[in-house]
Design a protein around this motif. Structure first.
Motif, PDB file in Angstrom:
ATOM      1  N   PRO A 184      75.044  35.839  28.072  1.00 45.91           N
ATOM      2  CA  PRO A 184      73.669  35.379  28.322  1.00 45.91           C
ATOM      3  C   PRO A 184      72.606  36.390  27.940  1.00 45.91           C
ATOM      4  O   PRO A 184      71.500  36.007  27.551  1.00 45.91           O
ATOM      5  N   ASP A 185      72.892  37.682  28.038  1.00 51.46           N
ATOM      6  CA  ASP A 185      71.885  38.688  27.686  1.00 51.46           C
ATOM      7  C   ASP A 185      71.505  38.598  26.212  1.00 51.46           C
ATOM      8  O   ASP A 185      70.325  38.653  25.853  1.00 51.46           O
ATOM      9  N   MET A 186      72.500  38.480  25.342  1.00 52.42           N
ATOM     10  CA  MET A 186      72.214  38.406  23.915  1.00 52.42           C
ATOM     11  C   MET A 186      71.428  37.154  23.568  1.00 52.42           C
ATOM     12  O   MET A 186      70.519  37.182  22.728  1.00 52.42           O
ATOM     13  N   TRP A 187      71.756  36.050  24.219  1.00 53.12           N
ATOM     14  CA  TRP A 187      71.062  34.800  23.909  1.00 53.12           C
ATOM     15  C   TRP A 187      69.655  34.753  24.515  1.00 53.12           C
ATOM     16  O   TRP A 187      68.753  34.118  23.966  1.00 53.12           O
ATOM     17  N   LYS A 188      69.436  35.425  25.628  1.00 52.47           N
ATOM     18  CA  LYS A 188      68.081  35.498  26.171  1.00 52.47           C
ATOM     19  C   LYS A 188      67.192  36.355  25.270  1.00 52.47           C
ATOM     20  O   LYS A 188      65.989  36.087  25.145  1.00 52.47           O
ATOM     21  N   SER A 189      67.772  37.353  24.630  1.00 51.43           N
ATOM     22  CA  SER A 189      66.995  38.147  23.673  1.00 51.43           C
ATOM     23  C   SER A 189      66.618  37.296  22.459  1.00 51.43           C
ATOM     24  O   SER A 189      65.526  37.440  21.908  1.00 51.43           O
ATOM     25  N   PHE A 190      67.536  36.442  22.013  1.00 50.86           N
ATOM     26  CA  PHE A 190      67.177  35.504  20.946  1.00 50.86           C
ATOM     27  C   PHE A 190      66.010  34.631  21.364  1.00 50.86           C
ATOM     28  O   PHE A 190      65.041  34.450  20.618  1.00 50.86           O
ATOM     29  N   LEU A 191      66.061  34.089  22.586  1.00 51.70           N
ATOM     30  CA  LEU A 191      64.976  33.218  23.055  1.00 51.70           C
ATOM     31  C   LEU A 191      63.663  33.975  23.131  1.00 51.70           C
ATOM     32  O   LEU A 191      62.599  33.407  22.823  1.00 51.70           O
ATOM     33  N   TYR A 192      63.714  35.229  23.564  1.00 55.29           N
ATOM     34  CA  TYR A 192      62.486  36.020  23.613  1.00 55.29           C
ATOM     35  C   TYR A 192      61.840  36.060  22.226  1.00 55.29           C
ATOM     36  O   TYR A 192      60.635  35.867  22.082  1.00 55.29           O
ATOM     37  N   GLY A 193      62.638  36.315  21.199  1.00 56.21           N
ATOM     38  CA  GLY A 193      62.096  36.331  19.840  1.00 56.21           C
ATOM     39  C   GLY A 193      61.547  34.984  19.423  1.00 56.21           C
ATOM     40  O   GLY A 193      60.472  34.898  18.832  1.00 56.21           O
ATOM     41  N   ALA A 194      62.287  33.905  19.737  1.00 54.89           N
ATOM     42  CA  ALA A 194      61.854  32.570  19.331  1.00 54.89           C
ATOM     43  C   ALA A 194      60.618  32.102  20.088  1.00 54.89           C
ATOM     44  O   ALA A 194      59.786  31.370  19.554  1.00 54.89           O
ATOM     45  N   LEU A 195      60.474  32.542  21.344  1.00 55.73           N
ATOM     46  CA  LEU A 195      59.336  32.120  22.166  1.00 55.73           C
ATOM     47  C   LEU A 195      58.103  32.997  21.966  1.00 55.73           C
ATOM     48  O   LEU A 195      57.034  32.702  22.515  1.00 55.73           O
ATOM     49  N   THR A 196      58.229  34.071  21.214  1.00 54.09           N
ATOM     50  CA  THR A 196      57.069  34.917  20.917  1.00 54.09           C
ATOM     51  C   THR A 196      56.746  34.926  19.425  1.00 54.09           C
ATOM     52  O   THR A 196      55.854  35.647  18.996  1.00 54.09           O
TER      53      THR A 196
END
Length: 323
Positions: free
Chosen positions: A198-210
């Motif tokens: 989940p940590d790696m995928w939350k970092s992906f979401l951070y990039g996609a949401l910003t």
């Protein structure tokens, strides 16, 4: 606040997130989207879910999200949901409540026919269901469900000082792997399970949401109303990251804020992103770590024609169904 976090930390702003909308109506799939995935997070009070349309650049459009049972308020806490599973289904055990809720929620989201801008129908081709709560009931439902051909149990495994990340796990015969996930046999009844970091995928979401608007690889909400999306904005911003180094590797370690806000829709968006990766949306190694840079196009759908016909035969809910 950001200036109170240590260097390298990441956090999201709920007010900003609730303005990331694309102007497309709820339940409508943007014309450029090529895949549709979903994630269900069963809980003590309600079941949360998110349905996301994806394009070939891994850009996402959230076409639907919410919880079951349905609520009459646009903003509420999970523990204050009215109605909740217990009031909806009566005197059942926790595992029976989970199963009953999955039965009804799946009919609404997996049994729905979604429509694409410009014409044509779109169907969810992969749904993951979290097994963190009442796992036996989740496994039983996935095994018995009419939607079993497009559904996998899932479970997040964050790395610790004593356990390696999923990408470092030694593969076993019959497993399939991708970006920080593996599809393997689960804990119950020989049902397959998607295990992910989940940590790696939350970092992906951070990039996609910003990602600034104007490109093809950000993630956006349906509609045009900021007030309608206030709750999901808070869920998506419920966690922050700090840099962690384990065995010489530094990564973002995500954790819920001290006042413990609801983060269920964040988990659902993470799961929907993992689901489309399982379906064949591939990336070059490392490209998702806070960046949004695709390198390959979508692989062909992994759903067999027989499974697709089986699922479509059971679909009876149209776009005009209950929201």
């Amino acid at each position: 606040k950001q200036d109170e976090l240590e260097a390298g930390s990441k956090e999201l702003n709920p007010a900003t997130l609730s303005t990331r909308f694309n102007g497309v109506e709820r339940f409508m799939v943007p014309s450029e989207s090529t895949r549709l995935t979903a994630f269900i997070d069963p809980g003590l009070h309600v079941h949360w879910y998110c349905v996301v349309a994806w394009n070939e650049s891994y850009g996402g459009s959230i076409v639907d999200y919410g919880c079951w049972p349905r609520q009459n308020r646009s903003f509420f806490m999970a523990e204050d949901a009215r109605p909740n599973l217990a009031s909806e289904y009566g005197n059942l055990t926790p595992s029976q409540l989970v199963f009953a809720g999955l039965q009804d929620l799946s009919k609404e989201i997996l049994g729905r026919v979604y429509f694409r801008q410009g014409g044509g129908e779109v169907h969810i081709e992969r749904c993951l269901v979290d097994s963190g709560y009442e796992s036996k009931a989740v496994y039983q439902w996935v095994r018995q469900s009419a939607y079993a051909p497009i559904t996998h149990v899932s479970k997040g495994f964050a790395r610790t000082t004593t356990s390696h990340g999923i990408s470092e796990w030694k593969p076993r015969p019959g497993e399939r792997t991708g970006y920080h996930w593996r599809l393997t046999m689960g804990e119950e009844s020989r049902v397959r399970c998607v295990q992910f970091d989940p940590d790696m995928w939350k970092s992906f979401l951070y990039g996609a949401l910003t990602t600034p608007p104007g490109g093809t690889n950000g993630i956006y909400l349906f509609g045009k109303s900021q007030s309608a999306h206030a709750m999901i904005g808070h869920h998506l911003a419920a966690e922050y990251s700090t840099p962690a180094t384990i065995r010489g590797k530094t990564f973002d370690k995500w954790q819920v804020r001290p006042h413990r806000p609801d983060n269920h829709l964040l988990d659902c968006l993470v799961g929907a992103a993992v689901a489309v990766s399982v379906q064949g949306l591939r990336w070059e190694s490392g490209a998702l770590q806070g960046q949004v840079t695709p390198t390959t196009k979508l692989a062909p759908s992994r759903m067999s024609s027989g499974a697709r016909k089986h699922i479509q035969a059971g679909r009876r809910i149209s776009i005009g169904g209950a929201a």
